[in-house]
Design an enzyme around this catalytic site. Structure first.
Site, short mmCIF file in Angstrom:
data_model
loop_
_atom_site.label_atom_id
_atom_site.label_comp_id
_atom_site.label_asym_id
_atom_site.label_seq_id
_atom_site.Cartn_x
_atom_site.Cartn_y
_atom_site.Cartn_z
NE ARG A 114 -3.30 2.36 2.98
CZ ARG A 114 -3.08 3.29 3.92
NH1 ARG A 114 -2.07 3.16 4.77
NH2 ARG A 114 -3.84 4.35 4.02
CD GLU A 129 -4.69 7.57 10.06
OE1 GLU A 129 -4.35 8.62 10.62
OE2 GLU A 129 -4.21 6.46 10.37
CG ASN A 153 -4.74 3.35 8.87
OD1 ASN A 153 -4.82 2.32 8.19
ND2 ASN A 153 -4.35 4.52 8.37
CE1 TYR A 195 0.51 2.83 13.66
CE2 TYR A 195 -1.45 3.96 12.87
CZ TYR A 195 -0.22 3.40 12.63
OH TYR A 195 0.29 3.38 11.35
CD GLU A 228 -1.27 4.03 8.17
OE1 GLU A 228 -1.02 4.48 9.31
OE2 GLU A 228 -1.44 4.76 7.18
C1 FCB Z 1 -1.00 7.28 10.75
C2 FCB Z 1 -0.61 7.80 9.37
C3 FCB Z 1 0.73 7.32 8.90
C4 FCB Z 1 1.75 7.26 10.02
C5 FCB Z 1 1.20 6.52 11.20
C6 FCB Z 1 2.17 6.37 12.34
O1 FCB Z 1 -1.89 8.15 11.33
O2 FCB Z 1 -1.58 7.44 8.44
O3 FCB Z 1 1.14 8.14 7.85
O4 FCB Z 1 2.20 8.51 10.33
O5 FCB Z 1 0.05 7.16 11.66
#
Ligand code: FCB
Length: 467
Positions: free
Chosen positions: A77, A166, A294, A296, A363
């Site tokens: 990607r 995002e 995405n 985290y 992500e």
């Molecule tokens: C996300 C972004 C990516 C990167 C990660 C850590 O929000 O899409 O570009 O910065 O965080």
């Protein structure tokens, strides 16, 4: 721990973004983007770092594709830089800019790697920002033209298209608190930008479908919003508010063709929603084939009826009313919580509340201060030892989140694949190059790439299709 297998056709890959890795900021007719301007504005990016050179991927893409092939990567990607393709954001395309992506796609296909194209990963042409950027409706229309132009060149070989990455960040960090480009702090502009980003997505999705694109999707960063105290009514109200601003403001128009009433009321207290025109929601709800997620970290919030909550510009209108809890350890180098269970909860919630669209983790990953393995000599910088980087913390993070993803699949979620953020250490936006997310280490002085232990581990995961 026990062995886990993923479904037969599960896709494994990595993700990057144009401004974070390409460099070549002035090559072959590329125009300036808002990140070129922003990174040159004193105080905005750590130590004034810019993406001028970054990982020089523009010139080293062939080696980077070889590197991926060696790791068994199945899906890559990447994003296309709008100002490379249309230096002013409108008008004639710059064929030399498109040539780069043409070469990249051919190199990927020659190595059996599926290209997955993101059309917008935050690098708006500066010329369009000068005309209002995402706060201006015309940007949405220009975006659809640009999408069609890229498809016109790559559509014969690329099946998988993502409109936006995002939009929460583009709108709330770009226009709400100004931590990202274009650096505007204006709550009303943030909500206006949300709508124009979504409209741009819908118009582009239509254009891509009409041109025959195989799969069209959008990538969001939906949050797993949790109450500080599960028994507190005030905290439940804060969860509802933040969930509305972070998640439902995007998901409802995309999948239910209407903004939620409570969110519209909140927005109207900040800016008259004159930007919302008849028919817009129908365009936004153009059916899509994939929702990229995405993930985290989770987000813990508390309600503050006393008005003493910090709130925040990243969530316009929450000032005083909501307290965003400081992340509790263990943390990554970004200061983000490590809570894999949040990924399972989030995927299940999306599948339950917005059924019918397949999901893909587009992500997931972590920044850690990378320590070199012995025997790094005394004259070798810490992250560049001869033994490479032994990033056990990153492996543990990825392992935990893959188990969490597997758990969601076991509970019935239609999850199609997993992409690690990121292939390479890169330009981490306002943090510059100091945060390293790569499974491959980059020495920015020499541009030497060295796979970290996590890259070798991921290779094994892919070949076993599991853990
Ligand atoms: C996300 C972004 C990516 C990167 C990660 C850590 O929000 O899409 O570009 O910065 O965080």
């Amino acid at each position: 721990m026990s062995a886990l297998h993923f479904p037969e056709n599960f896709r494994w890959g990595t993700a990057t973004a144009a401004y974070q890795i390409e460099g070549a900021a002035r090559d072959d007719g590329r125009g300036p983007s808002i990140w070129d301007t922003f990174s040159r504005t004193p105080g905005k990016v750590y130590q004034g770092h810019t993406g001028d050179v970054a990982c020089d991927h523009y010139h080293r893409y062939a080696d980077d594709v070889e590197l991926m092939a060696g790791l068994g990567i199945q899906t890559y990607r990447f994003s296309v830089s709008w100002p490379r393709v249309q230096p002013d954001g409108t008008g004639p395309v710059n064929p030399r800019g498109l040539d780069f992506y043409d070469r990249l796609v051919d190199a990927l296909l020659a190595r059996g790697i599926d290209p997955m194209v993101t059309l917008y990963h935050w690098d708006l042409p500066q010329t369009l920002q000068d005309r209002g950027g995402w706060a201006a409706r015309e940007t949405a229309e220009h975006f659809a033209d640009y999408a069609a132009a890229v498809h016109g060149r790559l559509g014969d070989r690329v099946d998988s298209w993502t409109t936006l990455n995002e939009p929460w960040c583009s709108a709330y960090l770009g226009y709400g608190n100004g931590v990202h480009a274009p650096g505007i702090a204006d709550p009303g502009a943030a909500f206006t930008a949300v709508h124009h980003l979504l409209l741009g997505h819908g118009l582009a999705a239509r254009a891509l479908h009409a041109a025959g694109a195989g799969s069209v999707g959008i990538t969001l960063n939906p949050a797993d919003v949790r109450p500080a105290d599960p028994d507190s009514a005030a905290d439940a109200a804060a969860v509802r508010l933040v969930d509305g601003l972070h998640n439902r403001i995007f998901l409802d128009p995309l999948f239910r063709a209407a903004y939620p009433e409570d969110v519209l009321e909140h927005v109207a207290r900040i800016v008259p929603p004159a930007f919302l025109r008849d028919g817009d929601e129908k365009v936004i709800a153009t059916p899509i084939d994939l929702l990229g997620v995405n993930y985290y970290a989770p987000l813990y919030v508390a309600g503050r009826p006393d008005g003493a909550g910090g709130g925040g510009g990243a969530f316009p209108g929450t000032d005083g009313a909501v307290e965003f809890l400081p992340p509790a350890g263990p943390l990554t180098d970004m200061g983000w919580m490590i809570e894999p269970a949040g990924l399972t909860r989030l995927l299940e919630r999306l599948a339950t509340d917005y059924p019918g669209v397949p999901l893909m983790i587009t992500e997931n990953g972590a920044a850690f201060p990378d320590h070199a393995a012995p025997p790094a000599g005394p004259d070798q910088p810490a992250t560049e030892g001869a033994g490479g980087v032994v990033d056990t913390d990153r492996i543990a993070y990825l392992d935990g989140h893959l188990r969490a993803a597997h758990e969601a699949i076991a509970r019935g979620v239609d999850l199609r694949g997993y992409l690690v953020w990121s292939l390479l250490d890169n330009f981490e936006w306002a943090e510059g190059f100091r945060k390293r997310f790569g499974i491959v280490h980059v020495d920015y002085r020499t541009q030497r790439r060295t796979p970290k232990a996590s890259a070798h581990w991921y290779h094994q995961v892919i070949s076993r299709n599991g853990l």
